[in-house]
Design a protein around this motif. Structure first.
Motif, PDB file in Angstrom:
ATOM      1  N   PRO A 131      -6.571   7.537   6.693  1.00 29.99           N
ATOM      2  CA  PRO A 131      -5.379   7.675   5.852  1.00 29.99           C
ATOM      3  C   PRO A 131      -5.403   6.787   4.609  1.00 29.99           C
ATOM      4  O   PRO A 131      -6.130   5.795   4.545  1.00 29.99           O
ATOM      5  CB  PRO A 131      -4.256   7.225   6.791  1.00 29.99           C
ATOM      6  N   ARG A 132      -4.591   7.163   3.634  1.00 32.68           N
ATOM      7  CA  ARG A 132      -4.353   6.321   2.466  1.00 32.68           C
ATOM      8  C   ARG A 132      -3.152   5.401   2.702  1.00 32.68           C
ATOM      9  O   ARG A 132      -2.894   4.505   1.905  1.00 32.68           O
ATOM     10  CB  ARG A 132      -4.114   7.185   1.232  1.00 32.68           C
ATOM     11  N   LYS A 133      -2.460   5.636   3.803  1.00 32.67           N
ATOM     12  CA  LYS A 133      -1.357   4.764   4.189  1.00 32.67           C
ATOM     13  C   LYS A 133      -1.351   4.675   5.704  1.00 32.67           C
ATOM     14  O   LYS A 133      -1.043   5.639   6.395  1.00 32.67           O
ATOM     15  CB  LYS A 133      -0.020   5.302   3.684  1.00 32.67           C
ATOM     16  N   ALA A 134      -1.720   3.500   6.218  1.00 32.40           N
ATOM     17  CA  ALA A 134      -1.832   3.333   7.656  1.00 32.40           C
ATOM     18  C   ALA A 134      -0.456   3.289   8.309  1.00 32.40           C
ATOM     19  O   ALA A 134       0.513   2.797   7.725  1.00 32.40           O
ATOM     20  CB  ALA A 134      -2.605   2.043   7.971  1.00 32.40           C
ATOM     21  N   ALA A 135      -0.365   3.803   9.535  1.00 32.00           N
ATOM     22  CA  ALA A 135       0.897   3.794  10.266  1.00 32.00           C
ATOM     23  C   ALA A 135       1.401   2.382  10.496  1.00 32.00           C
ATOM     24  O   ALA A 135       2.611   2.142  10.582  1.00 32.00           O
ATOM     25  CB  ALA A 135       0.722   4.523  11.598  1.00 32.00           C
TER      26      ALA A 135
END
Length: 396
Positions: A182-186
């Motif tokens: 991802p480009r934004k981790a959870a």
């Protein structure tokens, strides 16, 4: 017969068959050596494969067989004569490439939004996402329940007997994260995936202990080809001695994959100890038709462990970020969290594979065109080409 010098072997053998007549090759193995192999082209059951003397990977024209010394002699004689049996090689044991940590190599850039690796290859400013491109990572599998991949298209297949695709090692999950995470981790950490919308194909060809064999890799490659994967990423291999010939069988498998539009990208290896010793590119990355990847650090210096071009057999084709790389991990492994920083040409390889997926999406490039675009757009570095090849891979 070609025997890999100084490498660990399984006791089985790889047999390259004439790609124009794989069936004739199968008959010839039976005629000269009494070896009966089941083909992946047939709807054979697992029990039928187990009962046979070996398996033929139909897409690659390669058989993996169990054979007695007398049978090996007969196969070798057949390979030396005109006919549908071309090459016989001992099957190697392969491992996930890992490098020891270096406390002095922490990233010196702002990673609050994106990892230094994404920034170094320009993925964070590219309009390409990898959408619609199938990217296969052949490794220790994938942590299927990882929250960073919720809602993603992930196809999985295990080629390790007795083990599911779930990654109890962590190496494969880390490589999948760098290539297509991802480009934004959870968790709120930095984005770390190059081709964050690519379709992921996770093939388990290494066990939960991080080891496997040539046959597992070949099975994974055939699976990737059959599923139309444009890119295959392999952060694995076996060390070789200087001057050791590359595998003719893997070279032919790679050219046959290229003919079907699948580019194979593999780690060069971590056996160097710079500045004192540079080790040669390992197997199978030393094959001419497999794109070999070395590693650089945050300062764009060659990593101390990265293998290099030391003779006429194998060479480094390109480099990627491979030191202090943050990516996904298996949370069940020794209590380690969902992410981890590690290093190796294993980490550089998925960065290159991810960029390849971006180029494949943007330009529709496949096979040799994809290789050429990767090389032509790489950032030149003030380092010997024997260490970095065309340079640092760059996103389109």
């Amino acid at each position: 017969m070609s025997q890999p010098a100084g490498t660990e072997t399984t006791g089985r053998y790889l047999v390259l068959l004439d790609d124009k007549s794989v069936a004739a090759g199968a008959r010839e193995m039976n005629r000269v050596a009494g070896i009966r192999a089941a083909s992946t082209a047939d709807s054979a059951t697992r029990a039928e494969f187990a009962a046979a003397d070996g398996v033929i990977f139909q897409e690659l024209g390669v058989a993996v067989v169990s054979a007695t010394p007398d049978q090996v002699t007969q196969l070798t004689r057949a390979a030396d004569a005109p006919g549908p049996i071309a090459v016989v090689e001992a099957e190697r044991v392969v491992h996930a490439y890992t490098a020891p940590p270096d406390a002095d190599e922490a990233a010196a850039v702002d990673e609050s939004v994106f990892t230094w690796g994404l920034q170094a290859v320009g993925a964070n400013i590219s309009s390409a996402t990898g959408k619609g491109v199938r990217l296969a990572v052949l490794d220790t599998g994938f942590t299927v329940a990882h929250p960073d991949f919720a809602g993603r298209s992930v196809m999985t297949q295990s080629f390790i007997d007795g083990e599911t695709v779930d990654d109890a090692h962590g190496h494969g999950t880390h490589c999948i994260g760098s290539s297509a995470g991802p480009r934004k981790a959870a968790s709120g950490g930095p984005g770390y995936g190059v081709a964050h919308e690519a379709e992921i194909y996770a093939g388990k060809v290494l066990s939960n202990r991080g080891s496997g064999s040539d046959s597992g890799i070949l099975a994974g490659i055939e699976w990737a080809i059959a599923n139309g994967c444009a890119v295959v990423s392999m952060s694995l291999g076996a060390a070789v001695r200087p001057g050791t010939p590359h595998s003719q069988i893997f070279e032919q498998a790679a050219t046959r994959a290229m003919a079907k539009g699948t580019l194979i990208i593999a780690a060069a290896g971590n056996e160097s100890s710079r500045p004192g010793r540079v080790a040669p590119v390992g197997h199978p990355a030393n094959c001419p038709s497999i794109l070999s990847v070395g590693a650089v650090d945050v300062n764009r210096a060659i990593a101390f462990f990265s293998c290099g071009t030391v003779d006429t057999v194998g060479q480094v084709d390109i480099v990627g970020p491979g030191v202090d790389v943050y990516s996904s991990w298996n949370s069940e492994n020794s209590g380690i969290g969902l992410h981890k920083r590690i290093q190796g040409t294993s980490m550089a390889t998925p960065h290159v594979a991810g960029v390849a997926a971006l180029i494949a999406e943007k330009h529709g490039a496949r096979g040799w065109e994809l290789w050429a675009r990767l090389a032509q757009t790489a950032r030149r570095l003030p380092l010997p080409s024997t260490d970095v090849g065309a340079g640092l891979v760059q996103a389109p």
